[in-house]
Write a protein that holds these residues in place. Structure first.
Motif, PDB file in Angstrom:
ATOM      1  N   SER A 314       0.845  -1.207   0.000  1.00  0.00           N
ATOM      2  CA  SER A 314       0.000   0.000   0.000  1.00  0.00           C
ATOM      3  C   SER A 314       0.877   1.252   0.000  1.00  0.00           C
ATOM      4  CB  SER A 314      -0.928  -0.003   1.218  1.00  0.00           C
ATOM      5  OG  SER A 314      -0.167   0.033   2.413  1.00  0.00           O
ATOM      6  N   CYS A 316       0.842   5.692   0.817  1.00  0.00           N
ATOM      7  CA  CYS A 316       0.174   6.824   1.460  1.00  0.00           C
ATOM      8  C   CYS A 316       1.034   8.066   1.226  1.00  0.00           C
ATOM      9  CB  CYS A 316      -0.044   6.567   2.942  1.00  0.00           C
ATOM     10  SG  CYS A 316       1.491   6.354   3.877  1.00  0.00           S
ATOM     11  N   SER A 317       0.465   9.219   1.522  1.00  0.00           N
ATOM     12  CA  SER A 317       1.195  10.464   1.285  1.00  0.00           C
ATOM     13  C   SER A 317       1.213  11.321   2.539  1.00  0.00           C
ATOM     14  CB  SER A 317       0.540  11.266   0.138  1.00  0.00           C
ATOM     15  OG  SER A 317      -0.756  11.686   0.535  1.00  0.00           O
ATOM     16  N   ASN A 318       2.223  12.192   2.612  1.00  0.00           N
ATOM     17  CA  ASN A 318       2.343  13.137   3.703  1.00  0.00           C
ATOM     18  C   ASN A 318       2.876  14.465   3.138  1.00  0.00           C
ATOM     19  OD1 ASN A 318       2.411  14.250   6.270  1.00  0.00           O
ATOM     20  ND2 ASN A 318       4.479  13.494   6.667  1.00  0.00           N
ATOM     21  N   SER A 320      -1.468  14.570   3.302  1.00  0.00           N
ATOM     22  CA  SER A 320      -2.532  13.990   2.493  1.00  0.00           C
ATOM     23  C   SER A 320      -3.536  15.085   2.159  1.00  0.00           C
ATOM     24  CB  SER A 320      -3.201  12.848   3.255  1.00  0.00           C
ATOM     25  OG  SER A 320      -3.739  13.314   4.476  1.00  0.00           O
ATOM     26  N   CYS A 333       5.666   3.729   0.952  1.00  0.00           N
ATOM     27  CA  CYS A 333       5.205   2.404   0.535  1.00  0.00           C
ATOM     28  C   CYS A 333       5.470   1.406   1.664  1.00  0.00           C
ATOM     29  CB  CYS A 333       5.941   1.970  -0.737  1.00  0.00           C
ATOM     30  SG  CYS A 333       5.319   0.437  -1.474  1.00  0.00           S
ATOM     31  N   SER A 386       1.631  -1.968  -5.711  1.00  0.00           N
ATOM     32  CA  SER A 386       0.578  -1.307  -4.952  1.00  0.00           C
ATOM     33  C   SER A 386      -0.506  -0.779  -5.888  1.00  0.00           C
ATOM     34  CB  SER A 386       1.164  -0.144  -4.158  1.00  0.00           C
ATOM     35  OG  SER A 386       1.485   0.927  -5.043  1.00  0.00           O
ATOM     36  N   LEU A 389      -1.694   5.844  -6.578  1.00  0.00           N
ATOM     37  CA  LEU A 389      -1.957   7.046  -5.788  1.00  0.00           C
ATOM     38  C   LEU A 389      -2.019   8.188  -6.793  1.00  0.00           C
ATOM     39  CD1 LEU A 389      -2.264   7.916  -2.801  1.00  0.00           C
ATOM     40  CD2 LEU A 389       0.107   8.644  -2.902  1.00  0.00           C
ATOM     41  N   HIS A 400      -5.302  11.333  -3.943  1.00  0.00           N
ATOM     42  CA  HIS A 400      -6.270  10.322  -3.513  1.00  0.00           C
ATOM     43  C   HIS A 400      -6.062   9.065  -4.351  1.00  0.00           C
ATOM     44  CE1 HIS A 400      -8.937  11.065  -7.075  1.00  0.00           C
ATOM     45  NE2 HIS A 400      -8.361  12.268  -6.986  1.00  0.00           N
ATOM     46  N   THR A 401      -6.775   8.038  -3.988  1.00  0.00           N
ATOM     47  CA  THR A 401      -6.713   6.758  -4.701  1.00  0.00           C
ATOM     48  C   THR A 401      -8.061   6.526  -5.352  1.00  0.00           C
ATOM     49  OG1 THR A 401      -5.195   5.886  -3.051  1.00  0.00           O
ATOM     50  CG2 THR A 401      -6.256   4.280  -4.503  1.00  0.00           C
TER      51      THR A 401
END
Length: 415
Positions: A314, A316-318, A320, A333, A386, A389, A400-401
């Motif tokens: 998976s 994610c972002s920072n 978001s 990741c 993954s 994104l 976003h996904t």
């Protein structure tokens, strides 16, 4: 049989009353139809015999023998039986005659008793008279026994207080003195031994004066040996067997547990083996085998380290959500893998690698950075991509996904 008999070198137990076996004027009387003796000791089997004395054939000659093989017409004399060479003797007293009746006594002695000596023993005597001879049927059954130690707990409120009892399958005549051995050294006397049994100690019993015929040792289980087959790298879907063994007497009971969290565990299996027909990654973890006997318990541990390719990858972002043009964003990741995965970053429709490593940071973000990003986790066993994104530009940037544009995961596992 009394203690004076034991002092002569044997321990035997009479299990029935004397029995007369005869036919008319010819008869054999055994002192017992069943005799039980300690293996390795010595035993005497006694009988008396009688016959009609025909004065026409005086003096009568008598030949006696004991046998277990053959029949009354062709018996195999124990004195010539190779299975008893050097271990038997037939001792007979003088024949006494009163009028036309004669009688005598004979004793069969067997030394160094073996388990193979368990048999039916018959006595036969023959004379020079026309009537020939006579065999005492059905004979005497000899059984061999060993001393054993029984374990019990007389005080249910104190499981460490143990009672050991020395016994055999048949009672000893005359209540002979027993002696106990603790770690090979002579200790208390008596049929019972009571006390606290420390770990690492062993106990046995014997009839005093016959220490070489002592019972098997009893002792608490030693730290068990735990093994895994196959050893080394374990791959998902393969068959794995955990085995547990321990030196213990009385025989041990085995139970396998898996540690769930902290001090907690779950009971998995009764028996020395725990088999995973198709092992899963969820089966990774720490297991222990518990060995229990009446005397005590012991345990040992083993850990299953599963080897598997990346899964559940998976991103994610920072930060978001919305970010400002010109600012920075870090994509991260993560993946479940053993050995640990390494990561490579890609942007959709671009062949070149954007970044390697678990994190990918985009600085001074502009509209050129709009698009779908994904990471690939890989190790020696396989790889896994993954989902996308999506970085979208519309005055400000949104991350976003989108379900409609998610990347279909791909994974390859080398099993």
């Amino acid at each position: 049989m009394d203690l004076r008999s034991a002092a002569r070198g044997f321990l035997a137990f009479l299990l029935s009353v004397p029995v007369l076996q005869g036919n008319g004027d010819w008869r054999v009387t055994y002192s017992s139809t069943n005799v039980c003796a300690l293996r390795g000791a010595m035993v005497d089997i006694n009988c008396t015999y009688e016959y009609h004395n025909n004065v026409q054939y005086r003096p009568t000659t008598v030949r006696t023998l004991w046998f277990t093989k053959g029949d009354k017409y062709q018996p195999v004399d124990l004195l010539s039986d190779s299975d008893y060479t050097g271990r038997v003797e037939n001792s007979c007293g003088k024949v006494n005659c009163t009028g036309s009746r004669c009688h005598g006594t004979c004793t069969l002695r067997i030394r160094d008793l073996r388990q193979s000596d368990s048999a039916v023993y018959k006595f036969r005597f023959t004379t020079n008279q026309p009537s020939g001879g006579y065999t005492g049927d059905p004979g005497v059954t000899l059984s061999l026994t060993d001393l054993q130690v029984k374990v019990s707990f007389p005080d249910p409120t104190d499981p460490t207080w143990t009672k050991l009892e020395c016994h055999s399958m048949c009672g000893l005549a005359g209540d002979p003195p027993y002696i106990w051995f603790r770690n090979g050294k002579k200790g208390r006397q008596g049929v019972n031994y009571k006390g606290h049994i420390p770990t690492g100690e062993n106990y046995s019993c014997a009839v005093e004066g016959y220490e070489r015929l002592s019972s098997p040792l009893v002792y608490a289980p030693k730290t068990p040996s735990v093994t895994m087959n196959p050893s080394g790298e374990i791959k998902e879907g393969s068959s794995v067997t955990l085995s547990c063994s321990s030196d213990a007497n009385p025989a041990a009971n085995y139970t396998w547990f898996k540690v769930i969290k902290g001090p907690f565990s779950t009971n998995l299996n009764q028996g020395p083996k725990l088999v995973f027909k198709q092992i899963l990654t969820s089966d990774s973890g720490q297991y222990y085998c518990l060995v229990q006997t009446e005397l005590r318990q012991a345990s040992n541990w083993i850990t299953i380290h599963m080897k598997y390719g990346p899964k559940h990858t998976s991103v994610c972002s920072n930060p978001s959500g919305e970010i400002e043009e010109g600012s920075s964003v870090t994509l991260s990741c993560s993946s479940d893998a053993n050995p640990a995965a390494t990561y490579t970053w890609f942007k959709e429709h671009e062949d070149s690698v954007k970044e390697t490593g678990q994190n990918y940071t985009i600085t001074n973000i502009t509209s050129e950075h709009e698009g779908n990003y994904y990471c690939q986790a890989h190790n020696a066993i396989g790889h896994h991509d993954s989902t996308f994104l999506f970085i979208q530009s519309n005055y400000s940037f949104k991350i976003h996904t989108p379900p409609s544009k998610s990347k279909a995961p791909s994974e390859t596992f080398a099993y």
